[in-house]
Design a protein around this motif. Structure first.
Motif, PDB file in Angstrom:
ATOM      1  N   LEU A   8       0.844  -1.188   0.000  1.00 28.64           N
ATOM      2  CA  LEU A   8       0.000   0.000   0.000  1.00 28.64           C
ATOM      3  C   LEU A   8       0.884   1.243   0.000  1.00 28.64           C
ATOM      4  O   LEU A   8       2.037   1.199   0.426  1.00 28.64           O
ATOM      5  CB  LEU A   8      -0.881   0.030   1.253  1.00 28.64           C
ATOM      6  CG  LEU A   8      -1.926  -1.084   1.406  1.00 28.64           C
ATOM      7  CD1 LEU A   8      -2.607  -0.955   2.763  1.00 28.64           C
ATOM      8  CD2 LEU A   8      -2.954  -1.030   0.289  1.00 28.64           C
ATOM      9  N   GLN A   9       0.331   2.372  -0.472  1.00 27.98           N
ATOM     10  CA  GLN A   9       1.110   3.611  -0.396  1.00 27.98           C
ATOM     11  C   GLN A   9       1.216   4.092   1.050  1.00 27.98           C
ATOM     12  O   GLN A   9       2.185   4.748   1.402  1.00 27.98           O
ATOM     13  CB  GLN A   9       0.463   4.703  -1.249  1.00 27.98           C
ATOM     14  CG  GLN A   9       1.405   5.894  -1.416  1.00 27.98           C
ATOM     15  CD  GLN A   9       0.726   7.116  -1.988  1.00 27.98           C
ATOM     16  OE1 GLN A   9      -0.488   7.265  -1.951  1.00 27.98           O
ATOM     17  NE2 GLN A   9       1.520   8.009  -2.520  1.00 27.98           N
ATOM     18  N   TYR A  10       0.228   3.774   1.876  1.00 25.53           N
ATOM     19  CA  TYR A  10       0.226   4.208   3.271  1.00 25.53           C
ATOM     20  C   TYR A  10      -0.336   3.066   4.117  1.00 25.53           C
ATOM     21  O   TYR A  10      -1.322   2.445   3.726  1.00 25.53           O
ATOM     22  CB  TYR A  10      -0.657   5.466   3.416  1.00 25.53           C
ATOM     23  CG  TYR A  10      -0.562   6.133   4.764  1.00 25.53           C
ATOM     24  CD1 TYR A  10       0.519   6.959   5.072  1.00 25.53           C
ATOM     25  CD2 TYR A  10      -1.541   5.929   5.738  1.00 25.53           C
ATOM     26  CE1 TYR A  10       0.610   7.580   6.317  1.00 25.53           C
ATOM     27  CE2 TYR A  10      -1.450   6.543   6.982  1.00 25.53           C
ATOM     28  CZ  TYR A  10      -0.372   7.363   7.251  1.00 25.53           C
ATOM     29  OH  TYR A  10      -0.273   7.982   8.485  1.00 25.53           O
ATOM     30  N   PRO A  11       0.284   2.769   5.267  1.00 30.40           N
ATOM     31  CA  PRO A  11      -0.199   1.633   6.066  1.00 30.40           C
ATOM     32  C   PRO A  11      -1.586   1.915   6.654  1.00 30.40           C
ATOM     33  O   PRO A  11      -1.767   2.927   7.331  1.00 30.40           O
ATOM     34  CB  PRO A  11       0.860   1.487   7.175  1.00 30.40           C
ATOM     35  CG  PRO A  11       1.559   2.809   7.230  1.00 30.40           C
ATOM     36  CD  PRO A  11       1.489   3.398   5.854  1.00 30.40           C
ATOM     37  N   VAL A  12      -2.536   1.041   6.375  1.00 28.14           N
ATOM     38  CA  VAL A  12      -3.904   1.222   6.867  1.00 28.14           C
ATOM     39  C   VAL A  12      -4.066   0.490   8.199  1.00 28.14           C
ATOM     40  O   VAL A  12      -3.895  -0.725   8.275  1.00 28.14           O
ATOM     41  CB  VAL A  12      -4.933   0.705   5.843  1.00 28.14           C
ATOM     42  CG1 VAL A  12      -6.336   0.708   6.447  1.00 28.14           C
ATOM     43  CG2 VAL A  12      -4.891   1.538   4.567  1.00 28.14           C
ATOM     44  N   ARG A  13      -4.365   1.277   9.212  1.00 26.15           N
ATOM     45  CA  ARG A  13      -4.636   0.711  10.535  1.00 26.15           C
ATOM     46  C   ARG A  13      -6.087   1.011  10.865  1.00 26.15           C
ATOM     47  O   ARG A  13      -6.490   2.174  10.890  1.00 26.15           O
ATOM     48  CB  ARG A  13      -3.742   1.352  11.607  1.00 26.15           C
ATOM     49  CG  ARG A  13      -2.256   1.124  11.394  1.00 26.15           C
ATOM     50  CD  ARG A  13      -1.451   1.839  12.470  1.00 26.15           C
ATOM     51  NE  ARG A  13      -0.021   1.551  12.335  1.00 26.15           N
ATOM     52  CZ  ARG A  13       0.818   2.292  11.607  1.00 26.15           C
ATOM     53  NH1 ARG A  13       0.367   3.365  10.981  1.00 26.15           N
ATOM     54  NH2 ARG A  13       2.094   1.974  11.519  1.00 26.15           N
ATOM     55  N   VAL A  14      -6.866  -0.042  11.117  1.00 34.19           N
ATOM     56  CA  VAL A  14      -8.257   0.148  11.539  1.00 34.19           C
ATOM     57  C   VAL A  14      -8.378  -0.431  12.931  1.00 34.19           C
ATOM     58  O   VAL A  14      -7.925  -1.544  13.194  1.00 34.19           O
ATOM     59  CB  VAL A  14      -9.232  -0.545  10.556  1.00 34.19           C
ATOM     60  CG1 VAL A  14     -10.627  -0.659  11.159  1.00 34.19           C
ATOM     61  CG2 VAL A  14      -9.293   0.221   9.232  1.00 34.19           C
ATOM     62  N   ASN A  15      -8.952   0.338  13.863  1.00 37.57           N
ATOM     63  CA  ASN A  15      -9.013  -0.110  15.245  1.00 37.57           C
ATOM     64  C   ASN A  15     -10.203  -1.019  15.537  1.00 37.57           C
ATOM     65  O   ASN A  15     -10.047  -2.044  16.179  1.00 37.57           O
ATOM     66  CB  ASN A  15      -9.012   1.089  16.194  1.00 37.57           C
ATOM     67  CG  ASN A  15      -7.711   1.868  16.106  1.00 37.57           C
ATOM     68  OD1 ASN A  15      -7.498   2.643  15.184  1.00 37.57           O
ATOM     69  ND2 ASN A  15      -6.808   1.600  17.041  1.00 37.57           N
ATOM     70  N   GLU A  70      -6.976   1.901  -3.716  1.00 31.09           N
ATOM     71  CA  GLU A  70      -6.623   0.662  -3.021  1.00 31.09           C
ATOM     72  C   GLU A  70      -6.621   0.872  -1.496  1.00 31.09           C
ATOM     73  O   GLU A  70      -7.058  -0.002  -0.736  1.00 31.09           O
ATOM     74  CB  GLU A  70      -5.238   0.197  -3.500  1.00 31.09           C
ATOM     75  CG  GLU A  70      -4.815  -1.161  -2.978  1.00 31.09           C
ATOM     76  CD  GLU A  70      -3.412  -1.563  -3.458  1.00 31.09           C
ATOM     77  OE1 GLU A  70      -2.515  -0.693  -3.481  1.00 31.09           O
ATOM     78  OE2 GLU A  70      -3.219  -2.743  -3.803  1.00 31.09           O
ATOM     79  N   THR A  74      -9.163  -0.879   1.163  1.00 35.71           N
ATOM     80  CA  THR A  74      -8.599  -1.586   2.314  1.00 35.71           C
ATOM     81  C   THR A  74      -9.218  -1.107   3.624  1.00 35.71           C
ATOM     82  O   THR A  74      -9.497  -1.911   4.521  1.00 35.71           O
ATOM     83  CB  THR A  74      -7.061  -1.409   2.329  1.00 35.71           C
ATOM     84  OG1 THR A  74      -6.534  -1.953   1.109  1.00 35.71           O
ATOM     85  CG2 THR A  74      -6.432  -2.127   3.509  1.00 35.71           C
ATOM     86  N   LYS A  78     -11.280  -3.609   5.999  1.00 33.67           N
ATOM     87  CA  LYS A  78     -10.893  -3.850   7.395  1.00 33.67           C
ATOM     88  C   LYS A  78     -12.009  -3.458   8.368  1.00 33.67           C
ATOM     89  O   LYS A  78     -12.101  -4.005   9.464  1.00 33.67           O
ATOM     90  CB  LYS A  78      -9.603  -3.088   7.724  1.00 33.67           C
ATOM     91  CG  LYS A  78      -8.384  -3.716   7.037  1.00 33.67           C
ATOM     92  CD  LYS A  78      -7.080  -3.126   7.534  1.00 33.67           C
ATOM     93  CE  LYS A  78      -5.910  -3.923   6.963  1.00 33.67           C
ATOM     94  NZ  LYS A  78      -4.637  -3.615   7.631  1.00 33.67           N
ATOM     95  N   LYS A  81     -14.617  -6.736   7.618  1.00 34.70           N
ATOM     96  CA  LYS A  81     -14.250  -8.148   7.424  1.00 34.70           C
ATOM     97  C   LYS A  81     -14.633  -9.045   8.603  1.00 34.70           C
ATOM     98  O   LYS A  81     -15.018 -10.187   8.402  1.00 34.70           O
ATOM     99  CB  LYS A  81     -12.760  -8.298   7.082  1.00 34.70           C
ATOM    100  CG  LYS A  81     -11.786  -8.000   8.198  1.00 34.70           C
ATOM    101  CD  LYS A  81     -10.348  -8.153   7.702  1.00 34.70           C
ATOM    102  CE  LYS A  81      -9.320  -7.680   8.693  1.00 34.70           C
ATOM    103  NZ  LYS A  81      -9.183  -8.499   9.900  1.00 34.70           N
ATOM    104  N   ASP A  82     -14.564  -8.520   9.824  1.00 37.30           N
ATOM    105  CA  ASP A  82     -14.902  -9.329  10.997  1.00 37.30           C
ATOM    106  C   ASP A  82     -16.320  -9.080  11.514  1.00 37.30           C
ATOM    107  O   ASP A  82     -16.681  -9.558  12.598  1.00 37.30           O
ATOM    108  CB  ASP A  82     -13.894  -9.053  12.130  1.00 37.30           C
ATOM    109  CG  ASP A  82     -12.464  -9.421  11.733  1.00 37.30           C
ATOM    110  OD1 ASP A  82     -12.287 -10.450  11.046  1.00 37.30           O
ATOM    111  OD2 ASP A  82     -11.526  -8.668  12.087  1.00 37.30           O
ATOM    112  N   PHE A 161      -3.952  11.598   5.872  1.00 37.96           N
ATOM    113  CA  PHE A 161      -2.916  11.432   4.845  1.00 37.96           C
ATOM    114  C   PHE A 161      -3.509  11.706   3.459  1.00 37.96           C
ATOM    115  O   PHE A 161      -2.939  12.464   2.668  1.00 37.96           O
ATOM    116  CB  PHE A 161      -2.336  10.004   4.903  1.00 37.96           C
ATOM    117  CG  PHE A 161      -1.443   9.671   3.742  1.00 37.96           C
ATOM    118  CD1 PHE A 161      -0.117  10.086   3.719  1.00 37.96           C
ATOM    119  CD2 PHE A 161      -1.929   8.959   2.649  1.00 37.96           C
ATOM    120  CE1 PHE A 161       0.704   9.800   2.631  1.00 37.96           C
ATOM    121  CE2 PHE A 161      -1.111   8.666   1.563  1.00 37.96           C
ATOM    122  CZ  PHE A 161       0.202   9.092   1.553  1.00 37.96           C
TER     123      PHE A 161
END
Lengths: 190, 91
Positions: A8-15, A70, A74, A78, A81-82, A161
């Motif tokens: 990815l161009q930037y790390p995707v963090r989903v809490n 993308e 993502t 995220k 998905k759960d 970002f």
């Protein structure tokens, strides 16, 4: 042609799992001022761009927009998905789920599917570069509204970002416009 | 709960590659409209060198990030994780 890089161009963090927020974020996946519109718009305008600086900036910003698409996909993935059926039922994501399951799909937050009418390629570099500058500002505004309705720190970080990128792109399109304008003025003879 | 198949070391190297890659996006866009800016070019060239070094290191250890790279058998490009599957919350 294009060369895919598996990152990815930037790390995707989903809490936290949050289908309702996913449905809002999807605005930038398939909405009028979203990343898909941006990428297709700039890459389509390249054939009639007269200067090398302009051809390069349309190519490279257009390509970056696909990387942003993308990232948005993502974030959406995220966030859902759960998710259990109970977590989906009664949220704005429920209508999306009955058609697409948990797959992202290019429609806006209200479910209106993406159409090419969101973009233009006018065959006129001055008109096109002005459209692009407006598009970047509209996308910036959308990111601000999205940040306002987000409560997930990871999602907000990625949205910030992406908002910054709209500002950089606006700047670069403004420079390309000036270069094209100078080139067209230089070609005039009296 | 899925098992995280990436080590801390692999994630940190990938993140470093992502940082250099992004720096190159920035210098690229800037140079597109300022092709004579020698200071920016110098910066771009130094990022480019570092990026290619780290990419070679990563790909030798963990497999191709690009289909143009070599691989042992089986073709390691298809291996997970794909970019949308990486958990950056845990490093």
């Amino acid at each position: 042609m294009w060369l895919y890089e598996k990152k990815l161009q930037y790390p995707v963090r989903v809490n936290t799992t949050n289908p309702a927020l996913a449905q809002m974020i999807i605005e930038q996946f398939g909405g009028a001022d979203g990343e898909l519109s941006a990428g297709i718009r700039y890459l389509t305008q390249r054939w009639t761009m007269p200067t090398n600086q302009g051809k390069a900036i349309l190519t490279d910003i257009g390509t970056e927009e696909l990387a942003h698409w993308e990232i948005i996909g993502t974030i959406v993935w995220k966030l859902v998905k759960d998710a259990s059926i109970d977590q989906i039922k009664g949220t704005p994501f429920e209508a999306h789920y009955v058609n697409h399951g948990k797959s992202p799909y290019p429609h806006d937050a209200s479910g209106v599917p993406w159409v090419a009418a969101y973009i233009n390629s006018k065959g006129d570099p001055i008109a096109d570069l002005h459209e692009n500058m407006a598009a970047e500002q509209k996308a910036r505004a959308t990111y601000e509204w999205l940040i306002n309705v987000s409560d997930d720190p990871g999602v907000i970080d990625a949205l910030r970002f992406l908002r910054e990128r709209e500002i950089v792109h606006f700047q670069r399109f403004g420079e390309a416009l000036r270069i094209v304008q100078e080139e067209l003025d230089r070609k005039k003879y009296y | 709960m899925e098992v995280d198949i990436m080590s801390r070391e692999q994630k940190l190297l990938l993140l470093e590659i992502m940082e250099y890659s992004f720096a190159l996006v920035e210098t690229n866009l800037y140079l597109d409209t300022h092709p004579y800016d020698e200071r920016a070019l110098k910066l771009h060239n130094s990022y480019s060198q570092k990026y290619n070094e780290l990419l070679s290191l990563y790909e030798a250890k963990y497999g191709p990030l690009r289909y143009t790279q070599m691989s042992g058998c089986p073709w390691a490009y298809i291996n997970d994780p794909w970019p949308w599957e990486i958990d950056f919350n845990v490093i």
